[in-house]
Every structure is written in C-alpha cells, then in structure tokens.
Write an enzyme that holds these catalytic residues in place. Structure first.
Site, mmCIF file in Angstrom:
data_model
loop_
_atom_site.group_PDB
_atom_site.id
_atom_site.type_symbol
_atom_site.label_atom_id
_atom_site.label_comp_id
_atom_site.label_asym_id
_atom_site.label_seq_id
_atom_site.Cartn_x
_atom_site.Cartn_y
_atom_site.Cartn_z
ATOM 1 N N LYS A 49 0.837 -1.201 0.000
ATOM 2 C CA LYS A 49 0.000 0.000 0.000
ATOM 3 C C LYS A 49 0.879 1.262 0.000
ATOM 4 O O LYS A 49 0.595 2.228 -0.708
ATOM 5 C CB LYS A 49 -0.949 -0.025 1.215
ATOM 6 C CG LYS A 49 -2.034 -1.081 1.047
ATOM 7 C CD LYS A 49 -2.822 -1.392 2.301
ATOM 8 C CE LYS A 49 -3.761 -2.578 2.027
ATOM 9 N NZ LYS A 49 -4.488 -3.057 3.187
ATOM 10 N N GLN A 93 -4.801 -1.815 9.425
ATOM 11 C CA GLN A 93 -4.634 -3.134 8.797
ATOM 12 C C GLN A 93 -5.178 -4.235 9.708
ATOM 13 O O GLN A 93 -4.854 -4.288 10.889
ATOM 14 C CB GLN A 93 -3.134 -3.365 8.511
ATOM 15 C CG GLN A 93 -2.843 -4.637 7.760
ATOM 16 C CD GLN A 93 -3.461 -4.646 6.350
ATOM 17 O OE1 GLN A 93 -3.338 -3.700 5.588
ATOM 18 N NE2 GLN A 93 -4.155 -5.731 6.021
ATOM 19 N N ASP A 116 -11.214 2.533 4.025
ATOM 20 C CA ASP A 116 -11.402 1.083 3.973
ATOM 21 C C ASP A 116 -12.892 0.726 3.881
ATOM 22 O O ASP A 116 -13.253 -0.399 3.559
ATOM 23 C CB ASP A 116 -10.813 0.460 5.249
ATOM 24 C CG ASP A 116 -9.924 -0.732 4.941
ATOM 25 O OD1 ASP A 116 -9.772 -1.072 3.756
ATOM 26 O OD2 ASP A 116 -9.386 -1.313 5.896
#
Ligand code: NDP
Length: 291
Positions: A49, A93, A116
């Site tokens: 990322k 994450q 997200d």
C-alpha cells in the site's frame, strides 16, 4: 474464455490516479497506514500500500504501534488522526491482535476518513445508494473489474458465495443497486445454505468469497457464466520455495473452460483492492478540501 486481468485493470486505475494527483495544487492527498504488531501478511500488505501510494504521489504516514497496544491507546491514536487536517484517509490493517475489538476500531475511524469503508455509516451508505460514502475496497474492486470488462449485471442472476461484512454483504448490495452496471438479481449463499450447487448453477455471474481452496468445481457452474474468484488461500506445495502456493476459492483448471470470463488467483481481484484504496483516498482528499 476471457481472462479478466486484475493487474492490468489495477495498473490503469493507478495511472489515472497518478495523473489526477499530479494535477492537484498544494498539499497532496495523505493516507495514514496503521499496522499493529508484526503479522507477516500485514507487513507485506502495508508495504504494498505504501509503495502504490508513493507511485501515485499520495503521501503515506506509516504508524506501527506494538502488538501490546491497548484498545484505548489505539482509540487515542485514531482520534488524533481523525482530528489531523493533513490526513485524508486512515487504514487500520487487519487482523488486529485478539485483545482488540476490530469492529469497534473500524467504527472509531471517522466516516470522512474511512477509506477502507468498514465504518457503520459507510456500510449504510451502500444500502442507501449514497455516493458520498466510501465503498470497501474489495467489493468496489470487484464492481470496477466487472464494469471495465464489459459485464453489465442488469437482469442477471448474481450469486455471491459468502456473507462477510468485508466482501459478501457489500458486494451483494452493490450488485443490487438501482444504477447503471448493477441492477442484478442477487442471491447470497453461506455455510447454512442448502444444496449450494443447485443455486450456483443458476448464476450468470458467480462471485466466490468463502476462503475455501478450490471449493467451486465445474459441476457448480453454468456454462458461459462470469466467475469472480475473491479467495486467497495458501495450499501446501513442496515444489515452491515458500512451501505453499496461493489459490482461489474456484478450481480454475476445471471451471475456466466453462466460464465466459474468469479472474485468476493471483492477479484477479487482489490487485484491485489496493487500487481502490488509493481511489478512496483521493476521494477523501477531495471531500476534505471541498469541506
Ligand atoms: P470470511 O471467513 O469472513 O467469510 C467467509 C464466508 O463464506 C462466510 O459467510 C461463510 O459462511 C461462508 N462459507 C464458509 N465456508 C462455506 C461453505 N463450505 N459453504 C458455503 N459458504 C461457506 O471470509 P472473507 O469474506 O473475509 O474472505 C473470503 C475469501 O476472500 C478469503 O479467501 C480471503 O482471503 C479472501 N479475500 C480476498 C481479498 C482480496 O483482496 N482479493 C480481500 C478480502 C478477502 P458463514 O457466514 O455461515 O460462516
């Protein structure tokens, strides 16, 4: 059979974002990447990322709290990032350590920075078909892959295997939306579904997201169906240096000759997830700058 090449589509999206970011004056979009602990898969995902953000010109701020961080400390960190006007998007994450309530953490990320797409408000906006929300990256990536491969879901029977909050439920809602490219007739299957093959055989578009290696076999697929394989499973393979190979939820060897279009694993849905995260970050920046 056409292979849907996720690497190629993701590269096209990344190139578009790069051009868009280059045209922005002043501060560039910024994503905060929070990785708790040293889970090896998370280490590699966050690296990927960070690398993709750099390629586009998005600033990334990588924050690496120790695995011992408490939920309250993590909340305090997220509150700081939520309040920081130079941060547009926040990604925490997963998986998080067991002592932390993951859903509570997703909720703590401000909806305006939730690139997200796991915050309650953003999940709700999918149901309300509100375009100001952030769609979770994997479902958004699946829809983008279908659109860019010329697959219109209108009137098609879309069967989704799996009902997770991260993939199955949101992708089913997206396929159901009353808008161009969607308008599918959607069935969602899960572990309690009776006679699953009888349902999957009706699918014009089959989206497999169950996390079971090569679960979908040729007898479960209608000839001519479009097959999207979301699964990423590790299967022992002595011939590989790592001792394993990656495989999807679909038995590619037997299903691909039947399908009209199919995504491979790796190289299908996977690369799209990171590309859509970056797309969401640029969107968050634009909404923040306009606010
Ligand atoms: P979850 O484990 O959260 O959900 C799996 C779903 O599949 C559940 O709804 C479960 O049913 C259902 N299921 C499990 N076994 C069966 C079965 N035998 N028959 C029917 N349904 C079954 O998984 P995720 O949605 O998070 O992920 C699914 C897969 O996608 C995984 O392989 C994961 O690694 C991959 N993935 C890939 C991403 C990418 O970027 N390409 C991103 C995210 C995930 P029930 O609800 O009843 O338990």
């Amino acid at each position: 059979m056409d292979l849907i090449d996720g690497n190629q589509v993701a590269a096209a999206i990344i190139a578009e974002l790069k051009a868009e970011v280059a045209s922005l004056r002043g501060r560039k979009p910024c994503i905060a990447l929070v990785r708790v602990g040293e889970d090896p898969a998370s280490v590699s995902y966050v690296k990927k990322k960070e690398k993709t953000a750099a390629e586009i010109g998005i600033t990334s701020r990588v924050i690496l709290p120790p695995v011992t961080i408490t939920q309250e400390e993590l909340f305090a960190l997220l509150d700081q990032l939520n309040a920081d006007p130079t941060v547009d998007g926040i990604l925490v994450q997963s998986p998080l350590p067991k002592h932390i309530d993951e859903v509570a953490v997703f909720r703590r990320v401000s909806a305006a920075k939730d690139v997200d797409g796991f915050n309650t408000l953003n999940l709700g906006k999918i149901a309300q078909e509100d375009p100001t929300g952030f769609v979770a990256c994997t479902p958004a990536g699946i829809m983008e892959l279908l659109a860019r491969s010329g697959v219109d879901l209108k009137g098609k029977h879309v069967v989704v295997l799996g009902r997770s909050l991260i993939v199955g439920k949101p992708v089913a809602l997206l396929a159901l939306q009353k808008k161009a490219g969607a308008n599918g007739t959607v069935t969602i299957c899960h572990s309690q579904t009776k006679d699953l093959p009888a349902i999957t055989r009706q699918a014009d578009v089959l989206i497999a997201a169950i996390g079971r290696a090569e679960f979908v076999t040729a007898d479960m697929v209608k000839p001519g169906a479009v097959v999207i394989d979301v699964g990423i499973n590790r299967v022992a393979d002595a011939a590989k240096k790592t001792g394993y190979r990656l495989t999807g939820d679909v038995n590619f060897a037997t299903v691909s000759p039947l399908a009209s279009k199919i995504t491979p694993v790796p190289g299908g849905v996977g690369p799209m997830t990171v590309a859509m995260l970056m797309k969401n970050t640029v969107k968050a920046y634009r909404l923040q700058v306009a606010a």
